[in-house]
Scaffold this active site. Structure first.
Site, PDB file in Angstrom:
ATOM      1  N   ARG A   1      -8.260  -0.883  -5.808  1.00 50.50           N
ATOM      2  CA  ARG A   1      -8.057   0.366  -4.856  1.00 50.50           C
ATOM      3  C   ARG A   1      -8.648   1.654  -5.777  1.00 50.50           C
ATOM      4  O   ARG A   1      -7.897   2.095  -6.566  1.00 50.50           O
ATOM      5  CB  ARG A   1      -6.827   0.666  -4.280  1.00 50.50           C
TER       6      ARG A   1
ATOM      7  N   ARG B   1       0.849  -1.188  -0.121  1.00 45.50           N
ATOM      8  CA  ARG B   1      -0.016  -0.122   0.046  1.00 45.50           C
ATOM      9  C   ARG B   1       0.672   1.198  -0.129  1.00 45.50           C
ATOM     10  O   ARG B   1       2.306   1.166   0.102  1.00 45.50           O
ATOM     11  CB  ARG B   1      -0.945  -0.069   1.147  1.00 45.50           C
ATOM     12  N   GLY B   2       0.222   2.329  -0.084  1.00 46.82           N
ATOM     13  CA  GLY B   2       0.978   3.411  -0.296  1.00 46.82           C
ATOM     14  C   GLY B   2       1.072   3.995  -1.797  1.00 46.82           C
ATOM     15  O   GLY B   2       1.272   3.252  -2.646  1.00 46.82           O
ATOM     16  N   ALA B   3       0.501   5.227  -1.945  1.00 49.16           N
ATOM     17  CA  ALA B   3       0.310   5.603  -3.178  1.00 49.16           C
ATOM     18  C   ALA B   3       1.465   5.387  -4.294  1.00 49.16           C
ATOM     19  O   ALA B   3       1.199   4.690  -5.407  1.00 49.16           O
ATOM     20  CB  ALA B   3       0.086   7.142  -3.239  1.00 49.16           C
TER      21      ALA B   3
ATOM     22  N   ASP C   1      -2.686  10.544  -1.521  1.00 52.96           N
ATOM     23  CA  ASP C   1      -3.206   9.480  -2.270  1.00 52.96           C
ATOM     24  C   ASP C   1      -3.828  10.142  -3.767  1.00 52.96           C
ATOM     25  O   ASP C   1      -3.876   9.255  -4.614  1.00 52.96           O
ATOM     26  CB  ASP C   1      -4.146   8.613  -1.977  1.00 52.96           C
TER      27      ASP C   1
ATOM     28  N   GLN D   1      -1.347   1.572  10.333  1.00 58.75           N
ATOM     29  CA  GLN D   1       0.058   1.838   9.402  1.00 58.75           C
ATOM     30  C   GLN D   1       1.020   2.571  10.077  1.00 58.75           C
ATOM     31  O   GLN D   1       2.184   2.591  10.000  1.00 58.75           O
ATOM     32  CB  GLN D   1      -0.451   2.595   7.822  1.00 58.75           C
TER      33      GLN D   1
ATOM     34  N   ASN E   1      -6.237  11.786   1.481  1.00 60.42           N
ATOM     35  CA  ASN E   1      -4.942  10.997   1.880  1.00 60.42           C
ATOM     36  C   ASN E   1      -5.819   9.978   3.092  1.00 60.42           C
ATOM     37  O   ASN E   1      -7.373  10.041   3.201  1.00 60.42           O
ATOM     38  CB  ASN E   1      -4.034  12.160   2.506  1.00 60.42           C
ATOM     39  N   LYS E   2      -4.954   9.471   3.740  1.00 58.72           N
ATOM     40  CA  LYS E   2      -5.628   8.387   4.827  1.00 58.72           C
ATOM     41  C   LYS E   2      -6.373   9.190   5.839  1.00 58.72           C
ATOM     42  O   LYS E   2      -6.462  10.315   5.954  1.00 58.72           O
ATOM     43  CB  LYS E   2      -4.319   8.030   5.658  1.00 58.72           C
TER      44      LYS E   2
END
Lengths: 351, 351
Positions: A87, A44-46, A233, A192, A242-243
């Site tokens: 996603r 995960r993570g853009a 993101d 995370q 974002n998150k």
């Protein structure tokens, strides 16, 4: 060590769901395995998703024998669509997929398409490493010796290929000798922050203190942090996705007069869109009703309770003090400065 | 059913750490057992702690044979001090202890002291039930049919003896026929929101949706809630101490123009003090590094990471739209309206 790479016809990646208990490499031998790894957030993570998307197209070109070129081409197009749907919020996944797909489709033979796909995906990974370095070099100028910085989620090596975005900026500042202290929000529901960011920073010897997300307010009120930095993101004309929890941190930063920085590569920008156009991924109830998704023995909520579990939120640009990219730091007014940097691909409006 | 009561010379209480998986009654036969129950949050919530404190003094009078009256008196004083030290932030625990202690010390024989202590502790419990009812009657006027309300932690039956404070207000509004929807913050790290509030509301048939604490921002941004109500552990001249995360919710409410209500009995006021005078309890690291404190198999953070884990925060009074008490609703300016209601013990400045 890279957190995601191509080896022996497989995509290999650090399984982020196993951290911090163990460091394990997951091998994805086909698109289904990679799609599952993306869905369950093993990767995960853009920026890491951009690379994963690219490698996914490469994988699709190898996952069976093809009788002719057209069969291969229609297969990789179809598999690309499946992969992109895993996603919906982070734009980078689709960017990586599209880039390798369009390049690969130019190939004139099965062999050539396979070669191009792997090369192009590797190129994305190499570029990510380089642009993170640049991003860190620009961003570190915003931080001073003695700063204490609040962050959320993981934006380090694990979210990228090697260095990190927001965490990469902190790393770069520390590397040039600045003493920086980090407060890491644990980042519910998948932690995370506690599992990945705390682990990365401890490994690097950077001073890190873990807090629950709900403690961001008191940490600012008591002056324990003086800056906030987060990743992104997707960045659209009027806001930053974002998150989940980022929007709350931005409002808290405004109320306490603290600068709020976003660090993201230019591929994160989706300037044709507005906040209302972007679907926010809602994830499963099990993430909130069990004490951990891998530990379904322990209920922490009634099994039948309704759950609202958006994975991201959107922070209007007015809350954001600056956006750090690999081309420089962008300051408001964003309606001018962002198109400037995107269109010219040139130097930033500042630094 | 009362959540804490005196029976057969024991304090019996619902063990809140077992919920929502099982409803178990814990028997505390002496002060050590009760102190442990308070420390590990088997019983928590400011009003419930007031009652627990009262019963604790009663327990101390029974926990051994005394050779004379003075031995008993010095024993209960000493045990009261121990009990009061278990949770430093909520003022109600000390209020309950002091009230029963000073009354009991008036007794002229061992038997009389024992009788007085039990009676006075039972009186506190009875009063809590009544004042929660009054609090609910006043508070429900602030809520309208169709409201959607955000809350944090647990302020229901489990936090009191029977009805609840903030959750009691919602219950009272629902009881008079208003349709109210509740969004419950899970309330990290101990999940009183998901474990207790969601459980209570589901049992009552009140519409409840569970969110992570970090989702409060998006829930307000999307207009999913239009009011916020919380409880309080101590109200001083310049602010309200309550569960960690309350301060963040208050700032979010201000930014979104939503009313922010506090519901608490008058015993929660500690008007001689200011925010700077009150110690904020910091709890152990295990609450943030394991997926659940009862489930130490699963690490969700590196075992050696530094942790900052304050159990409460302080919200300045300027963020608070109204305080609901059993004597009526208090509106700003609080520097006038609060002393008014405290000194006169009379009717509120409004309703």
């Amino acid at each position: 060590m890279r957190t995601i790479f191509w080896q022996d016809g497989c995509v290999k990646l650090i399984d982020q769901t196993k951290l911090p208990e163990s460091l394990e490499i997951l091998e994805c031998r086909n698109v289904d395995e990679l799609a599952m790894a993306i869905k369950r957030l093993a990767v995960r993570g853009a920026p890491a998703l951009e690379v994963a998307g690219g490698y996914g197209v490469a994988l699709s070109a190898f996952e069976k024998e093809f009788s002719d070129l057209n069969e291969l081409k229609s297969h990789i197009v179809e598999r690309a669509r499946l992969l992109a749907s895993t996603r919906p919020t982070a734009v980078n996944l689709s960017v990586g997929i599209e880039r390798v797909l369009s390049k690969a489709l130019e190939g004139d033979s099965i062999e050539e398409i396979r070669r191009i796909a792997v090369e192009e995906a590797n190129r994305i990974a190499d570029e990510d490493v380089k642009r993170n370095e640049k991003l860190g070099e620009f961003g570190r100028e915003l931080f001073e010796d003695g700063d204490s910085v609040l962050t959320i989620c993981n934006t380090g090596s694990l979210a990228t290929v090697y260095w990190g975005t927001a965490l990469g900026v902190i790393r770069s500042a520390v590397k040039e000798g600045k003493k920086i202290r980090v407060f890491a929000c644990e980042t519910r529901p998948l932690n995370q922050g506690s599992r990945l960011t705390a682990w990365e920073l401890l490994n690097d010897g950077i001073d890190v203190t873990l807090i629950a997300d709900s403690m961001a307010g008191i940490v600012m009120q008591k002056g324990l942090v003086n800056k906030v930095i987060v990743g992104a993101d997707r960045i659209v004309r009027d806001g930053v996705f974002n998150k989940i929890g980022t929007y709350t941190l931005a409002i808290l930063a405004k109320e306490h007069g603290l600068p709020f920085y976003v660090a993201a590569p230019l591929t994160t920008f989706d300037w044709g869109k507005e906040m209302k156009d972007v679907e926010i991924e809602e994830r499963g109830r099990e993430e909130l009703i069990y004490c951990h998704i891998t530990c379904k023995r322990k209920l922490i909520a009634p099994e039948n309770v309704k759950v609202y579990n958006p994975a991201f939120d959107a922070t209007p640009l007015k809350y954001i003090s600056a956006i750090i990219t690999e081309k420089g730091i962008i300051f408001p007014p964003y309606e001018k400065s962002i198109p400037n940097i995107l269109n010219e691909g040139g130097s930033a409006s500042s630094t």
